[in-house]
Structures are given as structure tokens and as C-alpha cells.
Design a protein around this motif. Structure first.
Motif, PDB file in Angstrom:
ATOM      1  N   HIS A 130       0.802  -1.223   0.000  1.00  0.00           N
ATOM      2  CA  HIS A 130       0.000   0.000   0.000  1.00  0.00           C
ATOM      3  C   HIS A 130       0.836   1.275   0.000  1.00  0.00           C
ATOM      4  O   HIS A 130       0.305   2.362   0.243  1.00  0.00           O
ATOM      5  CB  HIS A 130      -0.923  -0.002   1.233  1.00  0.00           C
ATOM      6  CG  HIS A 130      -1.881  -1.141   1.268  1.00  0.00           C
ATOM      7  ND1 HIS A 130      -3.121  -1.108   0.672  1.00  0.00           N
ATOM      8  CD2 HIS A 130      -1.761  -2.395   1.809  1.00  0.00           C
ATOM      9  CE1 HIS A 130      -3.734  -2.276   0.859  1.00  0.00           C
ATOM     10  NE2 HIS A 130      -2.936  -3.064   1.542  1.00  0.00           N
ATOM     11  N   THR A 131       2.140   1.159  -0.259  1.00  0.00           N
ATOM     12  CA  THR A 131       3.001   2.339  -0.338  1.00  0.00           C
ATOM     13  C   THR A 131       3.747   2.343  -1.666  1.00  0.00           C
ATOM     14  O   THR A 131       4.058   1.288  -2.217  1.00  0.00           O
ATOM     15  CB  THR A 131       4.035   2.368   0.806  1.00  0.00           C
ATOM     16  OG1 THR A 131       4.962   1.283   0.653  1.00  0.00           O
ATOM     17  CG2 THR A 131       3.352   2.276   2.159  1.00  0.00           C
ATOM     18  N   THR A 132       4.051   3.527  -2.158  1.00  0.00           N
ATOM     19  CA  THR A 132       4.783   3.620  -3.421  1.00  0.00           C
ATOM     20  C   THR A 132       6.235   3.176  -3.257  1.00  0.00           C
ATOM     21  O   THR A 132       6.908   2.891  -4.246  1.00  0.00           O
ATOM     22  CB  THR A 132       4.753   5.063  -3.967  1.00  0.00           C
ATOM     23  OG1 THR A 132       5.281   5.958  -2.978  1.00  0.00           O
ATOM     24  CG2 THR A 132       3.333   5.482  -4.311  1.00  0.00           C
ATOM     25  N   TYR A 133       6.717   3.111  -2.011  1.00  0.00           N
ATOM     26  CA  TYR A 133       8.061   2.619  -1.735  1.00  0.00           C
ATOM     27  C   TYR A 133       8.143   1.097  -1.864  1.00  0.00           C
ATOM     28  O   TYR A 133       9.217   0.529  -1.996  1.00  0.00           O
ATOM     29  CB  TYR A 133       8.490   3.018  -0.322  1.00  0.00           C
ATOM     30  CG  TYR A 133       9.739   3.855  -0.263  1.00  0.00           C
ATOM     31  CD1 TYR A 133      10.804   3.655  -1.148  1.00  0.00           C
ATOM     32  CD2 TYR A 133       9.861   4.873   0.674  1.00  0.00           C
ATOM     33  CE1 TYR A 133      11.933   4.440  -1.095  1.00  0.00           C
ATOM     34  CE2 TYR A 133      10.998   5.661   0.739  1.00  0.00           C
ATOM     35  CZ  TYR A 133      12.032   5.440  -0.151  1.00  0.00           C
ATOM     36  OH  TYR A 133      13.160   6.213  -0.113  1.00  0.00           O
ATOM     37  N   GLY A 166      -0.142   6.099   0.106  1.00  0.00           N
ATOM     38  CA  GLY A 166       1.162   5.809   0.682  1.00  0.00           C
ATOM     39  C   GLY A 166       2.313   6.346  -0.144  1.00  0.00           C
ATOM     40  O   GLY A 166       3.378   5.735  -0.198  1.00  0.00           O
ATOM     41  N   SER A 167       2.121   7.507  -0.764  1.00  0.00           N
ATOM     42  CA  SER A 167       3.142   8.044  -1.665  1.00  0.00           C
ATOM     43  C   SER A 167       4.177   8.911  -0.961  1.00  0.00           C
ATOM     44  O   SER A 167       5.156   9.324  -1.580  1.00  0.00           O
ATOM     45  CB  SER A 167       2.477   8.866  -2.781  1.00  0.00           C
ATOM     46  OG  SER A 167       1.708   9.926  -2.231  1.00  0.00           O
ATOM     47  N   ASN A 168       3.965   9.207   0.308  1.00  0.00           N
ATOM     48  CA  ASN A 168       4.911  10.050   1.035  1.00  0.00           C
ATOM     49  C   ASN A 168       5.187   9.454   2.417  1.00  0.00           C
ATOM     50  O   ASN A 168       5.290  10.176   3.406  1.00  0.00           O
ATOM     51  CB  ASN A 168       4.345  11.470   1.180  1.00  0.00           C
ATOM     52  CG  ASN A 168       5.368  12.438   1.721  1.00  0.00           C
ATOM     53  OD1 ASN A 168       6.535  12.390   1.352  1.00  0.00           O
ATOM     54  ND2 ASN A 168       4.943  13.323   2.605  1.00  0.00           N
ATOM     55  N   ILE A 169       5.315   8.121   2.462  1.00  0.00           N
ATOM     56  CA  ILE A 169       5.430   7.456   3.755  1.00  0.00           C
ATOM     57  C   ILE A 169       6.423   6.302   3.691  1.00  0.00           C
ATOM     58  O   ILE A 169       6.519   5.597   2.685  1.00  0.00           O
ATOM     59  CB  ILE A 169       4.039   6.962   4.228  1.00  0.00           C
ATOM     60  CG1 ILE A 169       4.081   6.530   5.687  1.00  0.00           C
ATOM     61  CG2 ILE A 169       3.520   5.849   3.345  1.00  0.00           C
ATOM     62  CD1 ILE A 169       2.701   6.350   6.282  1.00  0.00           C
ATOM     63  N   GLN A 173      13.292  13.209 -12.656  1.00  0.00           N
ATOM     64  CA  GLN A 173      12.990  12.379 -11.490  1.00  0.00           C
ATOM     65  C   GLN A 173      12.927  10.902 -11.871  1.00  0.00           C
ATOM     66  O   GLN A 173      12.510  10.563 -12.991  1.00  0.00           O
ATOM     67  CB  GLN A 173      11.651  12.805 -10.867  1.00  0.00           C
ATOM     68  CG  GLN A 173      11.635  14.249 -10.389  1.00  0.00           C
ATOM     69  CD  GLN A 173      10.281  14.672  -9.862  1.00  0.00           C
ATOM     70  OE1 GLN A 173       9.328  13.891  -9.811  1.00  0.00           O
ATOM     71  NE2 GLN A 173      10.164  15.933  -9.477  1.00  0.00           N
ATOM     72  N   PRO A 174      13.304  10.005 -10.954  1.00  0.00           N
ATOM     73  CA  PRO A 174      13.285   8.559 -11.242  1.00  0.00           C
ATOM     74  C   PRO A 174      11.885   7.975 -11.104  1.00  0.00           C
ATOM     75  O   PRO A 174      11.595   7.233 -10.170  1.00  0.00           O
ATOM     76  CB  PRO A 174      14.234   8.008 -10.169  1.00  0.00           C
ATOM     77  CG  PRO A 174      14.046   8.937  -9.016  1.00  0.00           C
ATOM     78  CD  PRO A 174      13.846  10.304  -9.616  1.00  0.00           C
ATOM     79  N   MET A 175      11.023   8.312 -12.049  1.00  0.00           N
ATOM     80  CA  MET A 175       9.619   7.937 -11.937  1.00  0.00           C
ATOM     81  C   MET A 175       9.375   6.446 -12.146  1.00  0.00           C
ATOM     82  O   MET A 175       8.325   5.927 -11.805  1.00  0.00           O
ATOM     83  CB  MET A 175       8.780   8.769 -12.916  1.00  0.00           C
ATOM     84  CG  MET A 175       8.822  10.256 -12.625  1.00  0.00           C
ATOM     85  SD  MET A 175       7.824  11.257 -13.757  1.00  0.00           S
ATOM     86  CE  MET A 175       6.164  10.775 -13.295  1.00  0.00           C
ATOM     87  N   GLY A 176      10.351   5.732 -12.685  1.00  0.00           N
ATOM     88  CA  GLY A 176      10.154   4.302 -12.938  1.00  0.00           C
ATOM     89  C   GLY A 176      10.558   3.390 -11.805  1.00  0.00           C
ATOM     90  O   GLY A 176      10.392   2.172 -11.907  1.00  0.00           O
ATOM     91  N   LYS A 177      11.082   3.957 -10.701  1.00  0.00           N
ATOM     92  CA  LYS A 177      11.533   3.136  -9.579  1.00  0.00           C
ATOM     93  C   LYS A 177      10.747   3.493  -8.325  1.00  0.00           C
ATOM     94  O   LYS A 177      10.415   4.656  -8.110  1.00  0.00           O
ATOM     95  CB  LYS A 177      13.033   3.348  -9.337  1.00  0.00           C
ATOM     96  CG  LYS A 177      13.905   2.898 -10.499  1.00  0.00           C
ATOM     97  CD  LYS A 177      15.368   3.204 -10.231  1.00  0.00           C
ATOM     98  CE  LYS A 177      16.242   2.780 -11.419  1.00  0.00           C
ATOM     99  NZ  LYS A 177      17.670   3.144 -11.210  1.00  0.00           N
ATOM    100  N   PRO A 178      10.467   2.505  -7.464  1.00  0.00           N
ATOM    101  CA  PRO A 178       9.719   2.784  -6.232  1.00  0.00           C
ATOM    102  C   PRO A 178      10.445   3.791  -5.354  1.00  0.00           C
ATOM    103  O   PRO A 178      11.646   3.655  -5.094  1.00  0.00           O
ATOM    104  CB  PRO A 178       9.639   1.413  -5.556  1.00  0.00           C
ATOM    105  CG  PRO A 178       9.804   0.423  -6.658  1.00  0.00           C
ATOM    106  CD  PRO A 178      10.758   1.063  -7.614  1.00  0.00           C
ATOM    107  N   SER A 179       9.726   4.803  -4.914  1.00  0.00           N
ATOM    108  CA  SER A 179      10.287   5.810  -4.021  1.00  0.00           C
ATOM    109  C   SER A 179       9.138   6.483  -3.277  1.00  0.00           C
ATOM    110  O   SER A 179       7.973   6.165  -3.495  1.00  0.00           O
ATOM    111  CB  SER A 179      11.084   6.853  -4.807  1.00  0.00           C
ATOM    112  OG  SER A 179      10.223   7.777  -5.440  1.00  0.00           O
ATOM    113  N   CYS A 180       9.491   7.433  -2.427  1.00  0.00           N
ATOM    114  CA  CYS A 180       8.469   8.209  -1.714  1.00  0.00           C
ATOM    115  C   CYS A 180       8.462   9.643  -2.216  1.00  0.00           C
ATOM    116  O   CYS A 180       7.927  10.535  -1.552  1.00  0.00           O
ATOM    117  CB  CYS A 180       8.718   8.180  -0.213  1.00  0.00           C
ATOM    118  SG  CYS A 180      10.210   9.066   0.270  1.00  0.00           S
TER     119      CYS A 180
END
Length: 306
Positions: free
Chosen positions: A27-30, A68-71, A216-223
Motif C-alpha cells: 500500500h506504499t509507493t516505496y 502511501g506516496s509520502n510514507i 525524477q526517477p519515476m520508474g523506480k519505487p520511491s516516496c
């Protein structure tokens, strides 16, 4: 605290989905994080009220989570309840030059629907992940545009205090924050937009998304951005000047594309990310005497699961 009692009381809840030990990495983008002791997706206002009431009676800590994009969630997980806003809170409706969106509505969907209604004002949100509620609470945007400047009014739920309405002009908007109390749940936001030609809106969105993709690295999981910019200085440039692009612990790495992104190369743990953050923080402090403040929110690090 009795998570089990809360689970039993909520399991038969009308218009709510209830889960035990749901992994928050889903449930998180990370794509990082251990399980939440309890997760409730409330699909109606009534279900949300019931959920909060039961959690309060059972003494179970809770937090609202969007996409969950900033967590960053601890590897041990979270021993409270994660509340997600479901169907009733995902609606988007237009009336003239205004658009109202539920706190659980996906920001990218809201942005795309403004095109079909020929309304301009939210182009800068293109490519920003998350929900409307999360975007409003942190005044999401760019260095030049912020979502708070488009807000007409916001409706929230104050636990044990009922519904609250805030006019956009009465809310204080700042860098990655707003004055809406953090213990209130944003249920709906209404935005004042401007009529414009669809082609002009799409051209601007395409320009902005192309710029994001190149930087920005939009293709890799990050927050997204890990640290807040200190004043008018670019934290990405500060980190880059310390030679930290590509710095890695485990499978967490300072992006080689944008130094204020720490990406998950696959299977990274929360402890990997924290270690990278600590090293970056200390390097910038030593070189510039700047104490970087995290923009990412951390969940579950204050105490381990029982």
C-alpha cells in the motif's frame, strides 16, 4: 489496547473492509513496510464514524493513509490501525468552474478529469502521486504552484467533534503543510478553477510531465522527495554536491537522476532507507551546517510491534 476486540467489532461493519496483519508494502509507493495490525477501508461516512468510535473505545492507535506516496513504514510494521477512505470518499463532481473531490480520490484522476471539463488550474499536479486529501494536507505542488492556492473550501471530520468546514482563504498554506489540524480527516476539497481550451491544458500537462520524467526517477519505487528544501536552496543540489548520487545501503540508493530521491532497487528494507537518510543528513550537516528535515513521513518506528 485490544486490536483483536476492535477487529471482532469491526468485522461485521456495514460498508467497510477489515483486514488483519495486512502488509503495508502493498500500500506504499516505496513497496516497503511490515504489516499493520489492522486495516479498515471505510466506504461511507457512517462506517468511518463507527471505525473511529470502536478504535477509541478499544484504545487502538490509528492513522489515515491514502496511496502511501509520502510514507516510509518500518520493517516491523505498525501496531495500530490504518484507515483508508473508500468509495464514498472517492467521488469527483463538477459544478461550473468548481470541482469537488473526496479525500480518497486519486489526484491523477482529478487532474485528468479537469481536461474533459476544459478547466485549468491543476496542471502542475500532473505526475504527483497520492490522494486529494494527502495533497491538500501537505499543500502539494511545485516550487511555483501549490494546490492550496486553488482550494475554495475543505470539509474535515474532527474526531469527537463532527464535521468542520474551512474556507480556503482562512487556511494557512506553507511549504509542505497547512493549518488544518493534523488529527482531522480531510473528507472533501472543492477547488476553484478557470475555463480554458483543452489543447492548452493538455500541452501544459505534457510539458510538465516530460520535465518530471527527465529529472525524477519515476520508474523506480520511491516516496518522492525525501528532505525538505532548506529555504530557497535546492536540497537535491546540496546532496549532489556532497558526491552522494549512487550512494547505497542494501537495496536503497540515492537516485543518480535526482539526489533528493532514495529509490528502492528491489527488496530494500526500511532500515536500508533510514541508513541512507542518516548518511545524507550527516554529510550535508558537516559540509554546509544545514540540518535537513525529512519530508517523508515515517510510520511504526516509535515502537516495535508487541
Amino acid at each position: 489496547m485490544s486490536v483483536f476486540n476492535a477487529y471482532m467489532a469491526l468485522s461485521g461493519a456495514f460498508e467497510a473492509d477489515v483486514l488483519r496483519d495486512e502488509r503495508l508494502s502493498h500500500h506504499t509507493t516505496y513497496r516497503i513496510g511490515g504489516p499493520a495490525a489492522l486495516m479498515v477501508t471505510a466506504h461511507s461516512y457512517k462506517a468511518l464514524l463507527k471505525t473511529i468510535d470502536i478504535l477509541r473505545k478499544e484504545g487502538v492507535e490509528w492513522v489515515v493513509m491514502g496511496r502511501g506516496s509520502n510514507i516510509l513504514v518500518a520493517d516491523e510494521g505498525y501496531d495500530g490501525c490504518v484507515i483508508k477512505l473508500g468509495k464514498e470518499f472517492s467521488r469527483i463532481s463538477f459544478e461550473g468552474d468548481t470541482v469537488s473531490a473526496g479525500g480518497g480520490a486519486i489526484l491523477s484522476k482529478l487532474v485528468s478529469e479537469t481536461i474533459s471539463h476544459s478547466l485549468s488550474g491543476l496542471e502542475f499536479c500532473v505526475g504527483i502521486p497520492g490522494t486529494v486529501g494527502g495533497a491538500v494536507s501537505m499543500d502539494a505542488g511545485t516550487r511555483h504552484d501549490w494546490i492550496g492556492s486553488r482550494v475554495h473550501h475543505v470539509v474535515t471530520l474532527r474526531p469527537q467533534g463532527g464535521l468542520q468546514r474551512y474556507e480556503g482563504s482562512d487556511i494557512e498554506w506553507g511549504y509542505r503543510w497547512c493549518s488544518i489540524p493534523t488529527d482531522e480527516i480531510i473528507l472533501e476539497a472543492t477547488f476553484q478553477l478557470t475555463p480554458a481550451e483543452k489543447r492548452r491544458i493538455t500541452d501544459e500537462m505534457e510539458r510538465l510531465i516530460s520535465r518530471r520524467r527527465s529529472r525524477q526517477p519515476m520508474g523506480k519505487p520511491s516516496c518522492g522527495s525525501v528532505f525538505k528544501n532548506p529555504g530557497d536552496r535546492s536540497v537535491g543540489q546540496l546532496i549532489d554536491s556532497c558526491g552522494l548520487k549512487g550512494y547505497r545501503v542494501g537495496n536503497a540508493e540515492v537516485s543518480t537522476q535526482h539526489a533528493n530521491f532514495i529509490v528502492n532497487l528491489g527488496g530494500a528494507s526500511a532500515s536500508d532507507v533510514i541508513a541512507v537518510m542518516g548518511h545524507v543528513h550527516d554529510a550535508v550537516l558537516e559540509k554546509y551546517s544545514i540540518n535537513l528535515q525529512p519530508e517523508v513521513k515515517c510510520l511504526g518506528f516509535d515502537k516495535r510491534r508487541a
